[in-house]
Design a protein around this motif. Structure first.
Motif, short mmCIF file in Angstrom:
data_model
loop_
_atom_site.label_atom_id
_atom_site.label_comp_id
_atom_site.label_asym_id
_atom_site.label_seq_id
_atom_site.Cartn_x
_atom_site.Cartn_y
_atom_site.Cartn_z
N PHE A 6 -5.88 -54.75 35.87
CA PHE A 6 -7.24 -54.25 35.99
C PHE A 6 -8.22 -55.41 36.10
O PHE A 6 -7.97 -56.51 35.62
CB PHE A 6 -7.61 -53.40 34.76
CG PHE A 6 -6.65 -52.27 34.53
CD1 PHE A 6 -6.73 -51.11 35.29
CD2 PHE A 6 -5.65 -52.37 33.58
CE1 PHE A 6 -5.83 -50.07 35.09
CE2 PHE A 6 -4.75 -51.33 33.37
CZ PHE A 6 -4.85 -50.18 34.14
N PHE A 44 -11.86 -51.63 37.50
CA PHE A 44 -11.09 -51.19 38.67
C PHE A 44 -9.64 -51.64 38.57
O PHE A 44 -9.31 -52.58 37.84
CB PHE A 44 -11.72 -51.71 39.97
CG PHE A 44 -11.83 -53.20 40.04
CD1 PHE A 44 -10.85 -53.96 40.65
CD2 PHE A 44 -12.94 -53.85 39.51
CE1 PHE A 44 -10.96 -55.35 40.72
CE2 PHE A 44 -13.06 -55.23 39.57
CZ PHE A 44 -12.06 -55.98 40.18
N MET A 45 -8.79 -50.93 39.31
CA MET A 45 -7.39 -51.32 39.42
C MET A 45 -7.31 -52.43 40.46
O MET A 45 -7.94 -52.35 41.51
CB MET A 45 -6.54 -50.12 39.83
CG MET A 45 -6.52 -49.02 38.78
SD MET A 45 -5.77 -47.47 39.32
CE MET A 45 -4.21 -48.00 39.94
N PRO A 47 -5.76 -54.70 43.48
CA PRO A 47 -4.99 -54.31 44.67
C PRO A 47 -3.48 -54.39 44.40
O PRO A 47 -3.00 -55.31 43.76
CB PRO A 47 -5.41 -55.32 45.73
CG PRO A 47 -6.75 -55.80 45.28
CD PRO A 47 -6.72 -55.77 43.77
N ALA A 50 -0.01 -49.92 40.88
CA ALA A 50 0.27 -48.48 40.85
C ALA A 50 0.64 -48.10 39.42
O ALA A 50 1.52 -48.72 38.82
CB ALA A 50 1.39 -48.13 41.81
N ALA A 56 -3.02 -42.10 34.05
CA ALA A 56 -4.28 -42.70 34.49
C ALA A 56 -4.67 -43.72 33.42
O ALA A 56 -4.02 -43.81 32.37
CB ALA A 56 -5.35 -41.64 34.67
N ILE A 82 -9.94 -44.26 35.23
CA ILE A 82 -9.64 -44.60 36.62
C ILE A 82 -8.17 -44.30 36.84
O ILE A 82 -7.39 -44.20 35.89
CB ILE A 82 -9.97 -46.07 36.96
CG1 ILE A 82 -9.19 -47.03 36.04
CG2 ILE A 82 -11.46 -46.31 36.87
CD1 ILE A 82 -9.35 -48.51 36.42
N GLY A 83 -7.79 -44.16 38.09
CA GLY A 83 -6.40 -43.90 38.42
C GLY A 83 -6.27 -43.57 39.88
O GLY A 83 -7.20 -43.79 40.67
N PRO A 84 -5.13 -43.00 40.27
CA PRO A 84 -4.93 -42.65 41.68
C PRO A 84 -6.05 -41.72 42.17
O PRO A 84 -6.37 -40.71 41.55
CB PRO A 84 -3.58 -41.92 41.68
CG PRO A 84 -2.89 -42.42 40.44
CD PRO A 84 -3.97 -42.68 39.44
N LYS A 86 -9.20 -42.45 42.23
CA LYS A 86 -10.45 -42.98 41.67
C LYS A 86 -10.10 -44.32 41.03
O LYS A 86 -9.95 -44.43 39.82
CB LYS A 86 -11.05 -42.02 40.64
CG LYS A 86 -12.43 -42.48 40.15
CD LYS A 86 -12.99 -41.47 39.16
CE LYS A 86 -14.42 -41.65 38.83
NZ LYS A 86 -14.90 -42.81 38.25
N GLU A 87 -9.97 -45.31 41.88
CA GLU A 87 -9.46 -46.61 41.44
C GLU A 87 -10.51 -47.49 40.78
O GLU A 87 -10.19 -48.57 40.29
CB GLU A 87 -8.83 -47.36 42.62
CG GLU A 87 -7.50 -46.79 43.08
CD GLU A 87 -7.63 -45.55 43.96
OE1 GLU A 87 -8.74 -45.26 44.43
OE2 GLU A 87 -6.61 -44.88 44.16
N SER A 88 -11.78 -47.04 40.75
CA SER A 88 -12.81 -47.83 40.10
C SER A 88 -13.88 -46.92 39.53
O SER A 88 -14.02 -45.78 39.95
CB SER A 88 -13.45 -48.82 41.09
OG SER A 88 -14.15 -48.11 42.10
#
Length: 195
Positions: A6, A44-45, A47, A50, A56, A82-84, A86-88
């Motif tokens: 993160f 945010f996650m 790049p 996963a 989440a 956040i999660g798949p 909604k990555e941020s």
């Protein structure tokens, strides 16, 4: 969770990817800087990250004083997730003198969905709580205009055609540069400005 998962960016501060500690295999604790004031953070996650299926990342907030006073079980406040898909997310925070700690916990989506519903219900039942400390858009616009007028009025005095005072465009450009710089160094300065 050996490599960074993160990223956290307090407004106007450098990116933080390394946790201060890892209390469990699914929980990370980040210490936010106290060098400059900030009022928002982005989580945010990174790049290529996963999360395991059906999970989440829940985002929590505590002051550094809360963490120190309560030892291993600080009182964290749920901010969101956040999660798949909604990555941020961006969160409004109040940075105290003791600093802030952000907890990120990978949890089951169902558990987080329940917390999000509770959070939404609390905001709906108490809508004035979040907005009472923030000035309205109209007030912020008035503060921006007042700031520009005060700066640009120092260039007035020379009357142009028809007796109208003229301010050089360069003066406006100078104001805009100074204004942007001030917003970057203290994003909440307009909120603090008196009427």
């Amino acid at each position: 969770m050996s490599s960074p998962l993160f990223g956290i960016v307090p407004a106007g501060q450098p990116l933080i990817t390394e946790p201060a500690s890892t209390p469990s295999p699914t929980s990370l604790l980040y210490s936010l800087p106290t060098t400059k004031p900030f009022s928002h953070i982005v989580v945010f996650m990174l790049p290529g990250v996963a999360l395991p299926p059906g999970t989440a990342a829940a985002i929590y907030l505590a002051t550094a004083a809360d963490v120190a006073a309560s030892g291993s079980a600080p009182n964290f406040k749920f901010l969101g997730a956040i999660g798949p898909g909604k990555e941020s997310a961006m969160f409004k925070v109040t940075a105290g003198e003791s600093g802030l700690m952000i907890g990120v916990s990978v949890e089951a989506e169902d558990a987080i969905a329940g917390q999000l519903q509770t959070l939404a219900a609390n905001k709906a039942s108490n809508p004035g709580a979040a907005s009472s400390s923030q000035p309205s858009t109209t007030v912020l616009a008035q503060h921006i205009i007042q700031n520009a007028f005060n700066f640009l009025s120092s260039f007035s005095g020379a009357a142009g055609p028809g007796g109208v005072e003229v301010v050089p465009l360069k003066a406006f450009e100078d104001w805009w540069r100074k204004f942007e710089s001030r917003v970057r160094s203290d994003p909440s300065f307009l909120e603090k400005q008196s009427d």
